[in-house]
Design a protein around this motif. Structure first.
Motif, PDB file in Angstrom:
ATOM      1  N   THR A  17      -8.276   2.999  -5.407  1.00 44.54           N
ATOM      2  CA  THR A  17      -7.435   3.924  -6.160  1.00 44.54           C
ATOM      3  C   THR A  17      -7.579   5.334  -5.584  1.00 44.54           C
ATOM      4  OG1 THR A  17      -9.195   4.099  -7.831  1.00 44.54           O
ATOM      5  CG2 THR A  17      -7.387   2.579  -8.277  1.00 44.54           C
TER       6      THR A  17
ATOM      7  N   ASN B  76       2.940   3.297  -4.017  1.00 41.30           N
ATOM      8  CA  ASN B  76       3.409   1.943  -3.719  1.00 41.30           C
ATOM      9  C   ASN B  76       3.449   1.679  -2.222  1.00 41.30           C
ATOM     10  OD1 ASN B  76       3.956   0.422  -6.122  1.00 41.30           O
ATOM     11  ND2 ASN B  76       5.629   1.833  -6.579  1.00 41.30           N
TER      12      ASN B  76
ATOM     13  N   TYR C 254      -0.006   0.630  -0.952  1.00 39.24           N
ATOM     14  CA  TYR C 254      -0.358  -0.745  -1.290  1.00 39.24           C
ATOM     15  C   TYR C 254       0.500  -1.754  -0.536  1.00 39.24           C
ATOM     16  CZ  TYR C 254      -3.153   1.267  -5.059  1.00 39.24           C
ATOM     17  OH  TYR C 254      -4.097   1.985  -5.777  1.00 39.24           O
TER      18      TYR C 254
ATOM     19  N   HIS D  10      -8.445  -4.087 -11.005  1.00 42.42           N
ATOM     20  CA  HIS D  10      -7.652  -3.090 -10.273  1.00 42.42           C
ATOM     21  C   HIS D  10      -7.015  -3.702  -9.028  1.00 42.42           C
ATOM     22  CE1 HIS D  10      -9.392  -0.565 -13.148  1.00 42.42           C
ATOM     23  NE2 HIS D  10     -10.273   0.083 -12.434  1.00 42.42           N
TER      24      HIS D  10
ATOM     25  N   VAL E 156      -3.076  -4.397  -7.886  1.00 43.95           N
ATOM     26  CA  VAL E 156      -2.149  -3.633  -7.041  1.00 43.95           C
ATOM     27  C   VAL E 156      -1.711  -4.439  -5.826  1.00 43.95           C
ATOM     28  CG1 VAL E 156      -3.036  -1.397  -7.778  1.00 43.95           C
ATOM     29  CG2 VAL E 156      -4.046  -2.513  -5.782  1.00 43.95           C
TER      30      VAL E 156
ATOM     31  N   LEU F  47      -1.787   1.343 -13.393  1.00 39.42           N
ATOM     32  CA  LEU F  47      -1.631   0.583 -12.150  1.00 39.42           C
ATOM     33  C   LEU F  47      -0.540  -0.470 -12.283  1.00 39.42           C
ATOM     34  CD1 LEU F  47      -5.396   0.100 -11.190  1.00 39.42           C
ATOM     35  CD2 LEU F  47      -3.737   1.554 -10.011  1.00 39.42           C
TER      36      LEU F  47
ATOM     37  N   ARG G 137       3.139  -0.899 -10.347  1.00 41.42           N
ATOM     38  CA  ARG G 137       3.491  -2.099  -9.581  1.00 41.42           C
ATOM     39  C   ARG G 137       4.496  -2.997 -10.321  1.00 41.42           C
ATOM     40  NH1 ARG G 137       3.055  -1.591  -4.679  1.00 41.42           N
ATOM     41  NH2 ARG G 137       2.371  -3.710  -4.190  1.00 41.42           N
TER      42      ARG G 137
END
Length: 328
Positions: free
Chosen positions: A94, A178, A181, A258, A261, A291, A295
Motif C-alpha cells: 500500500t 490502479n 496494481y 490487502h 488488490v 482498497l 478495485r
C-alpha cells in the motif's frame, strides 16, 4: 494526475524511531529549512500538526553550502525520494509502492532513496525489492538511509497512499493507484490462465490478534474446496498469480487481505473480523474497504465474534460459503 515536486539543496533529517509511540522524526526540508509535507507519512491539516515529525515549530535553516555541512552523513547529487520501506507486507503493497507511479517521470539512472520504518530483516529485503521492481521502479538504483542526507536535487512524488489517513480519516485511494496494481498483475500472471477457485489468505501463525478458531476455520474452508495461500512462503510473482486466479477471497483482518488488490475486478472479498469489539472495528479499520472500492470488488465483513464470544467454526464457515455464492 498526481504531482511531483523538485527541490534543490534539500536536507533529509535522521530517521530516529520511537518504538513506544510507533513514530519517527525524519523528514525532508528545503534549502530554507521548511518542512516538505510530501515526505512524511501522515498529514493532519486540521491543526497544522504533522504526526511523526516536529512540524509545529520552525526547523533551523539548512546551512548554505551543504558540501561543507558537518552534520550530514551522505551527499547525493540527485535522487527521487520514494518514501518508506516496511517489514510488514500490508504496508509494502500500500504505502511503499504508492510513489511508483512516478517511475516514468524521472530518468532511470536517477537513484531511488527510501527510508526504513522500523527494523527490517535482511531476509525480507529481496522480497521488498522485487515488489518495488514489479510496481514500476524496475532495476533503478536503490539507496536506503536512516541517517542525515543532503541532496543537490531531489524529486518528491506524491504518495497515493498514506496509511494514517486511511486508518483514521477514512480517506479514499486515488484511481491512479490502479495502474500500479495492474502493472504488477501483468508482470506476474501466466499467459495460460489458472482455474478460478475460492481462496483463503492465511495469516502467520501466532498472530497477535489471532481468533481462537482461526486455524480450524482455515482447515474447514480448505475441506470445502478453498485454496489456502500462505504468502510468506511464496515468491511475489507466484503470490500475485494465485490471488489473481481467485473466484472469492477470504481472510481475517489485516495485511493478508490487502492482497485483494491483485484479484480481478468484481471478485467478492470477505473480511473475517478478529476484534472482540467488532462494532467499533468497523470504524477503526476502513483501509480494506478503501482498497476494495478502488478495485471495484464487492466487500463484506463477517463477524468473528458475537457479543464478545468467538463464533463457532461451522457458523463462520457457513456464512462465508453463502456470501461467496451470493456475491459472485
Amino acid at each position: 494526475m498526481p504531482s511531483i515536486s523538485t527541490y534543490d539543496s534539500a536536507l533529509l533529517t535522521a530517521n530516529v524511531l520511537d518504538d513506544e509511540n510507533a513514530s519517527a522524526n525524519g523528514a525532508l526540508y528545503d534549502s530554507k529549512g521548511r518542512l516538505l509535507v510530501e515526505s512524511v507519512r501522515a498529514v493532519d491539516r486540521t491543526d497544522s500538526h504533522i504526526p511523526g515529525d516536529p512540524a509545529s515549530v520552525p526547523r533551523p535553516s539548512a546551512v548554505v553550502g551543504h558540501y561543507n555541512h558537518p552534520g550530514y552523513d551522505t551527499y547525493i547529487d540527485e535522487a527521487i525520494f520514494g518514501g518508506h520501506i516496511f517489514a510488514g507486507w500490508g504496508h509494502t503493497i500500500t504505502e511503499t509502492i504508492s510513489s511508483a507511479w512516478a517511475s516514468t517521470e524521472v530518468p532511470q539512472e536517477v537513484p531511488l532513496v527510501m527510508v526504513p520504518w522500523g527494523r527490517l530483516w535482511v531476509s525480507a529485503l529481496p522480497r521488498i525489492r522485487e515488489t518495488m521492481a514489479l510496481a514500476g521502479w524496475g532495476d533503478r538504483p536503490l539507496i536506503m538511509t536512516v541517517g542525515t542526507a543532503v541532496f543537490g536535487k531531489v524529486h518528491v512524488p506524491e504518495r497515493l497512499v498514506r496509511f494514517d489517513d486511511l486508518l483514521h480519516r477514512g480517506a479514499s485511494i486515488p484511481a491512479e493507484m490502479n495502474a500500479v496494481y495492474d502493472l504488477m498483475i501483468g508482470r506476474s500472471t501466466l499467459s495460460d490462465p489458472r482455474p478460478r477457485i475460492p481462496t483463503f489468505l492465511a495469516r502467520t501463525r501466532g498472530h497477535r490478534r489471532a481468533h481462537p478458531y482461526e486455524e480450524a476455520i482455515e482447515a474447514a474452508l480448505a475441506e470445502r474446496g478453498f485454496r489456502v495461500v500462505e504468502g510468506w512462503d511464496l515468491g511475489v510473482r507466484e503470490q500475485i498469480a494465485l490471488i489473481n486466479s481467485s473466484s472469492c477471497l477470504v481472510a481475517f483482518s489485516g495485511s493478508s487481505l490487502h492482497n485483494s488488490v491483485f484479484a480481478e475486478r468484481s471478485i467478492p472479498v470477505l473480511e473475517i473480523m478478529d476484534n472482540r469489539a467488532s462494532s467499533t472495528s468497523l470504524v477503526e479499520r476502513p483501509l480494506q474497504a478503501a482498497l476494495c472500492e478502488l478495485r471495484e470488488q464487492p466487500f463484506t465483513r463477517v463477524q468473528g465474534y458475537d457479543n464478545g464470544q468467538a463464533r463457532t467454526v461451522p457458523d463462520v464457515v457457513e456464512e462465508v460459503m453463502g456470501l461467496c455464492v451470493s456475491l459472485a
